[in-house]
Enzyme design. Structure first.
Site, PDB file in Angstrom:
ATOM      1  N   GLY A  34      -4.865 -22.585   9.039  1.00  0.00           N
ATOM      2  CA  GLY A  34      -4.119 -23.767   8.572  1.00  0.00           C
ATOM      3  C   GLY A  34      -3.765 -24.462   9.905  1.00  0.00           C
ATOM      4  CB  SER A  35      -2.126 -27.646  10.271  1.00  0.00           C
ATOM      5  OG  SER A  35      -1.404 -27.641   9.452  1.00  0.00           O
ATOM      6  CB  THR A  36       1.443 -23.950  10.589  1.00  0.00           C
ATOM      7  OG1 THR A  36       1.652 -25.050   9.687  1.00  0.00           O
ATOM      8  CG2 THR A  36       2.921 -23.557  11.405  1.00  0.00           C
ATOM      9  CB  ALA A  88       3.261 -20.363   3.159  1.00  0.00           C
ATOM     10  CE  LYS A  99      -1.148 -17.181   3.399  1.00  0.00           C
ATOM     11  NZ  LYS A  99      -1.278 -18.494   4.217  1.00  0.00           N
ATOM     12  N   GLY A 100      -3.259 -20.777   0.287  1.00  0.00           N
ATOM     13  CA  GLY A 100      -4.441 -20.799  -0.078  1.00  0.00           C
ATOM     14  C   GLY A 100      -5.203 -22.507  -0.354  1.00  0.00           C
ATOM     15  CD  GLU A 108      -4.528 -17.777   4.204  1.00  0.00           C
ATOM     16  OE1 GLU A 108      -4.852 -18.701   4.804  1.00  0.00           O
ATOM     17  OE2 GLU A 108      -4.152 -17.652   3.026  1.00  0.00           O
ATOM     18  CE  LYS A 126       3.780 -27.034   4.304  1.00  0.00           C
ATOM     19  NZ  LYS A 126       2.655 -26.116   4.784  1.00  0.00           N
TER      20      LYS A 126
HETATM   21  C1  5RP Z   1      -4.769 -21.664   4.166  1.00  0.00           C
HETATM   22  C2  5RP Z   1      -3.212 -21.378   3.849  1.00  0.00           C
HETATM   23  C3  5RP Z   1      -2.223 -22.116   4.643  1.00  0.00           C
HETATM   24  O1  5RP Z   1      -1.432 -21.172   5.397  1.00  0.00           O
HETATM   25  C4  5RP Z   1      -1.602 -22.897   4.106  1.00  0.00           C
HETATM   26  O2  5RP Z   1      -2.326 -23.859   3.294  1.00  0.00           O
HETATM   27  C5  5RP Z   1      -0.566 -23.633   4.875  1.00  0.00           C
HETATM   28  O3  5RP Z   1      -1.329 -24.733   5.752  1.00  0.00           O
HETATM   29  P1  5RP Z   1      -0.580 -25.722   6.935  1.00  0.00           P
HETATM   30  O4  5RP Z   1      -0.091 -24.759   7.909  1.00  0.00           O
HETATM   31  O5  5RP Z   1      -1.685 -26.479   7.237  1.00  0.00           O
HETATM   32  O6  5RP Z   1       0.465 -26.370   6.162  1.00  0.00           O
HETATM   33  O7  5RP Z   1      -2.926 -20.576   2.901  1.00  0.00           O
HETATM   34  O8  5RP Z   1      -5.449 -20.973   2.979  1.00  0.00           O
END
Ligand code: 5RP
Length: 223
Positions: A34-36, A88, A99-100, A108, A126
């Site tokens: 994910g981006s984080t 998450a 998640k997902g 994951e 979140k």
């Molecule tokens: C990917 C995930 C990511 O952790 C979730 O979607 C959060 O993503 P982001 O950091 O981009 O907000 O579960 O399957």
């Protein structure tokens, strides 16, 4: 006023500070998607050479890690990991998560299950009082999609196929809207028991151990 991107960066930096003592020669780090998680990977690259390598929860993260010169190991080569770091879509005060959103939920869940500690990194948006506003992703075998959808409807959810998306495992995702999630571990078990479900996006039977939630006032630690 910090942007959401700044907050994600702060959470990723806080995770790096927290795991620094674990970055030793034999250590393998579990890395999310994910981006984080991307920001965490970029920061981890600064410690390249100090630890053995990483196991990634997606092809996307594996590529980012190896492009930055970090050894990517197959989970089958690894017996244990001190930490798994991931974002998450929602997290509550009990550190249960949905998640997902990026579709990587199955890997994951598998990779994190091998780690001693799950560290969740996110911006404060979140953190929720109750899970379920974010549609709950369920990875299904393509042949079972409609059968799973019917069972999920009976449980009160509205499953929507994630159009044009195939997981790293060759499966499909149903995003389930409108689920009331009062008992997340119980619902996680219930969904796991539906034939054709590969994984559901509730991470509650095994919640995060620590959450690092970046706020305008600094990083808040839960757990
Ligand atoms: C990917 C995930 C990511 O952790 C979730 O979607 C959060 O993503 P982001 O950091 O981009 O907000 O579960 O399957």
């Amino acid at each position: 006023m910090l942007s959401q991107q700044d907050l994600k960066q702060q959470a990723a930096d806080a995770a790096l500070t927290l795991i620094e003592p674990h970055l030793i020669a034999q250590a393998v780090i579990g890395v999310g998607t994910g981006s984080t998680a991307d920001l965490f990977i970029d920061g981890l690259a600064k410690y390249r050479g100090r630890f053995r390598g990483a196991v990634a929860s997606s092809e996307r993260s594996a590529k980012r890690l190896s492009d930055l010169g970090i050894l990517v190991l197959d989970l089958n080569e690894v017996q244990t990991m001190p930490v798994y770091v991931d974002g998450a879509d929602e997290i509550n005060i009990q550190l249960h998560m949905i998640k997902g959103g990026g579709g990587a939920l199955t890997r994951e869940k598998i990779v994190s299950s091998v780690a001693q500690q799950f560290i969740c990194i996110a911006d404060e948006s979140k953190l929720v009082e109750s899970l379920g506003r974010f549609p709950l992703p369920i990875e299904v075998l393509p042949m079972a999609r409609e059968a799973v959808a019917r069972v999920v409807q009976k449980l009160g959810g509205k499953p929507v196929l994630r159009q044009g998306f195939t997981t790293d495992n060759g499966n499909q995702i149903l995003d389930v809207h409108g689920m009331t999630i009062n008992n997340a571990p119980e619902l996680e078990r219930q969904l796991n028991n539906i034939s054709g479900v590969v994984t559901n996006g509730l991470f509650a039977i095994r919640p995060a151990h620590v959450a690092l939630l970046a706020t305008q006032q600094g990083v808040r630690r839960l757990g």
